[in-house]
Design a protein around this motif. Structure first.
Motif, PDB file in Angstrom:
ATOM      1  N   SER A 137       0.767  -1.121  -0.023  1.00 13.90           N
ATOM      2  CA  SER A 137      -0.088  -0.050  -0.069  1.00 13.90           C
ATOM      3  C   SER A 137       0.803   1.112   0.016  1.00 13.90           C
ATOM      4  O   SER A 137       1.223   1.483   1.054  1.00 13.90           O
ATOM      5  CB  SER A 137      -0.747   0.175   1.175  1.00 13.90           C
ATOM      6  OG  SER A 137      -1.701   1.320   1.267  1.00 13.90           O
ATOM      7  N   THR A 166      -1.070  -0.780  -7.272  1.00 14.74           N
ATOM      8  CA  THR A 166      -0.830  -1.899  -6.445  1.00 14.74           C
ATOM      9  C   THR A 166      -2.376  -2.701  -5.851  1.00 14.74           C
ATOM     10  O   THR A 166      -3.170  -2.182  -5.900  1.00 14.74           O
ATOM     11  CB  THR A 166       0.132  -1.486  -5.153  1.00 14.74           C
ATOM     12  OG1 THR A 166      -0.720  -0.790  -4.478  1.00 14.74           O
ATOM     13  CG2 THR A 166       1.204  -0.953  -5.556  1.00 14.74           C
ATOM     14  N   HIS A 167      -2.151  -3.718  -5.509  1.00 13.56           N
ATOM     15  CA  HIS A 167      -3.131  -4.520  -4.705  1.00 13.56           C
ATOM     16  C   HIS A 167      -2.837  -4.726  -3.045  1.00 13.56           C
ATOM     17  O   HIS A 167      -2.393  -5.675  -2.645  1.00 13.56           O
ATOM     18  CB  HIS A 167      -3.312  -5.989  -5.285  1.00 13.56           C
ATOM     19  CG  HIS A 167      -3.385  -5.963  -6.862  1.00 13.56           C
ATOM     20  ND1 HIS A 167      -4.808  -5.716  -7.410  1.00 13.56           N
ATOM     21  CD2 HIS A 167      -2.611  -6.018  -8.032  1.00 13.56           C
ATOM     22  CE1 HIS A 167      -4.445  -5.423  -8.823  1.00 13.56           C
ATOM     23  NE2 HIS A 167      -3.287  -6.025  -8.941  1.00 13.56           N
ATOM     24  N   GLN A 189      -3.203  -5.267   0.746  1.00 12.42           N
ATOM     25  CA  GLN A 189      -3.927  -6.443   1.617  1.00 12.42           C
ATOM     26  C   GLN A 189      -4.655  -5.873   2.664  1.00 12.42           C
ATOM     27  O   GLN A 189      -4.477  -4.768   3.083  1.00 12.42           O
ATOM     28  CB  GLN A 189      -2.674  -7.201   2.016  1.00 12.42           C
ATOM     29  CG  GLN A 189      -1.710  -8.000   1.003  1.00 12.42           C
ATOM     30  CD  GLN A 189      -0.515  -8.624   1.601  1.00 12.42           C
ATOM     31  OE1 GLN A 189      -0.508  -9.042   2.917  1.00 12.42           O
ATOM     32  NE2 GLN A 189       0.468  -9.031   0.799  1.00 12.42           N
ATOM     33  N   SER A 192      -9.789   0.559  -2.858  1.00  7.45           N
ATOM     34  CA  SER A 192      -9.035  -0.336  -3.430  1.00  7.45           C
ATOM     35  C   SER A 192      -9.172  -1.759  -3.357  1.00  7.45           C
ATOM     36  O   SER A 192      -9.069  -2.487  -4.684  1.00  7.45           O
ATOM     37  CB  SER A 192      -7.588   0.035  -3.131  1.00  7.45           C
ATOM     38  OG  SER A 192      -6.532  -0.516  -3.977  1.00  7.45           O
ATOM     39  N   LEU A 193      -9.374  -2.247  -2.242  1.00  6.76           N
ATOM     40  CA  LEU A 193      -9.546  -3.557  -1.938  1.00  6.76           C
ATOM     41  C   LEU A 193     -11.099  -3.703  -2.635  1.00  6.76           C
ATOM     42  O   LEU A 193     -11.499  -5.245  -2.816  1.00  6.76           O
ATOM     43  CB  LEU A 193      -9.821  -3.853  -0.653  1.00  6.76           C
ATOM     44  CG  LEU A 193      -8.455  -3.789   0.252  1.00  6.76           C
ATOM     45  CD1 LEU A 193      -8.970  -3.788   1.848  1.00  6.76           C
ATOM     46  CD2 LEU A 193      -7.615  -4.986  -0.192  1.00  6.76           C
ATOM     47  N   ARG A 195      -8.823   0.154  -8.015  1.00  4.48           N
ATOM     48  CA  ARG A 195      -7.534   0.207  -7.742  1.00  4.48           C
ATOM     49  C   ARG A 195      -6.700   1.426  -7.824  1.00  4.48           C
ATOM     50  O   ARG A 195      -5.741   1.801  -7.073  1.00  4.48           O
ATOM     51  CB  ARG A 195      -6.754  -0.609  -8.862  1.00  4.48           C
ATOM     52  CG  ARG A 195      -7.197  -2.119  -9.110  1.00  4.48           C
ATOM     53  CD  ARG A 195      -6.695  -2.984 -10.056  1.00  4.48           C
ATOM     54  NE  ARG A 195      -5.217  -2.871 -10.128  1.00  4.48           N
ATOM     55  CZ  ARG A 195      -4.262  -2.924 -11.219  1.00  4.48           C
ATOM     56  NH1 ARG A 195      -4.740  -3.439 -12.511  1.00  4.48           N
ATOM     57  NH2 ARG A 195      -2.974  -3.015 -11.132  1.00  4.48           N
TER      58      ARG A 195
END
Length: 374
Positions: free
Chosen positions: A35, A110-111, A113, A170-171, A175
């Protein structure tokens, strides 16, 4: 250590410890949880840590006692520190905005968590507590520098809220929100830096107190017995402290000691009514006069006596004169002569007045003359 410095030190140390822990925590989690927004928030907390250290050292210098080179004390250190703090905030905010815009432009998303959510939530709670704790102390000791640092913590708290919302979005599949959140955080930091920098520059320019506070000071002065009115009230602020000087108009024939006493009453009243007032200079006036330097002055006391005494020597000796009082009013001189009562054995008071007044009338600067016996 003064109570003010003790409070400033205690609050700053607490802020340093909390920001050190949160900066390390968010930067580590930001990297591990992928993140960038949380990592940027960690950098913001790191900036809080550096600012707290800056505030700590600047505060200690600001509380040094006045010395030969700094007769008004070292309060400007706090003002200077506030300016530096504002500049620092703007630099940090600009860097964060640039990094976020770069990722948006190049679509480098990014992805994150879910663990990043926990870190952002904890950051919101922690920084909001630090903000309230610091702001309460800043208001108590009237420190703009500490107040600026408090709002820096509030900026960190609100930026964590933005990061938290960005992470949630984002989650959820949007994104770009993590990058957008980091840009918003940076803009908020820049705004805070501009506000505090402007306020500190205003203080460095010798700005006075606001009209409302100035009127409160005037009301307190006029309420004191012996003060007819006042003018030329000038104020300036230094690190939340107020320095002022004022001209007081008192009775025309008040003695010098009474004028001093009235001035001390005013100083005492202001010092006890307003905690923020640090230094008070009082000038005593017995009449209105132009504040600019006059083209010429009336003769001084020794010059007047050099003119008067030779004219009186034919009638009285120095041993018969108990006191001579001069009143400088309306661009003329009033003279009171106190004589020993033994002179009344040789002539009446009216006779003495006629003799001495005739001599005094030869001096054009003397507008009024009377004899007192004692």
């Amino acid at each position: 250590m003064s109570p003010r410095l003790n409070t400033l030190t205690r609050v700053t140390v607490v802020g340093i410890l909390m920001n050190a822990l949160m900066a390390a925590y968010k930067m580590i989690v930001g990297v591990l949880a992928a993140s960038p927004a949380l990592f940027a928030d960690g950098v913001h907390s790191l900036s809080d840590l550096l600012c707290n250290g800056f505030v700590y050292f600047a505060g200690r210098y600001a509380h040094q006692d006045p010395d030969h080179d700094h007769p008004y004390g070292h309060w400007r250190y706090e003002t200077f520190a506030t300016i530096c703090l504002g500049i620092f905030l703007m630099v940090v905010g600009t860097c964060i905005v640039y990094e976020g815009l770069y990722r948006l432009w190049h679509h480098e998303f990014t992805h994150p968590q879910v663990t990043a959510l926990y870190a952002a939530t904890l950051s919101v709670i922690t920084n909001e507590w630090v903000f309230r704790y610091t702001l309460k102390a800043a208001k108590l000791i009237r420190s703009d520098m500490l107040k600026a640092n408090a709002y820096h913590s509030r900026a960190d708290s609100l930026s964590s809220v933005i990061v938290l919302l960005g992470l949630i979005a984002s989650l959820s599949g949007i994104r770009a929100m993590d990058a957008i959140a980091s840009v918003l955080v940076g803009l908020f930091i820049i705004k805070m830096g501009l506000e505090w920098g402007r306020k500190a520059l205003h203080e460095l320019s010798e700005a006075g107190v606001d009209d409302g506070f100035k009127q409160q000071i005037l009301d307190a002065i006029i309420a004191e017995p012996g003060v007819r009115y006042c003018h030329m009230l000038r104020t300036r602020t230094l690190a939340g402290k107020v320095f002022l000087d004022v001209h007081l108009n008192i009775d025309y024939y008040a003695s010098a000691s009474e004028g001093h006493y009235i001035g001390e009453r005013v100083r005492y009243a202001l010092a006890h009514h307003f905690e923020s007032i640090e230094d008070i200079t009082v000038h005593i006036d017995t009449e209105d006069h132009i504040e600019s330097i006059p083209e010429r002055l009336l003769p001084a006391r020794h010059e007047m006596l050099e003119k008067i005494m030779p004219l009186w020597q034919a009638y009285i000796d120095d041993e018969h004169i108990k006191r001579i009082t001069l009143h400088y009013l309306n661009k003329q001189v009033g003279l009171e002569l106190w004589l020993d009562q033994s002179l009344l054995d040789s002539a009446s008071s009216h006779t003495w007045e006629a003799r001495l007044c005739g001599a005094v009338n030869q001096i054009p600067e003397i507008a009024a003359f009377r004899i007192m016996w004692g």
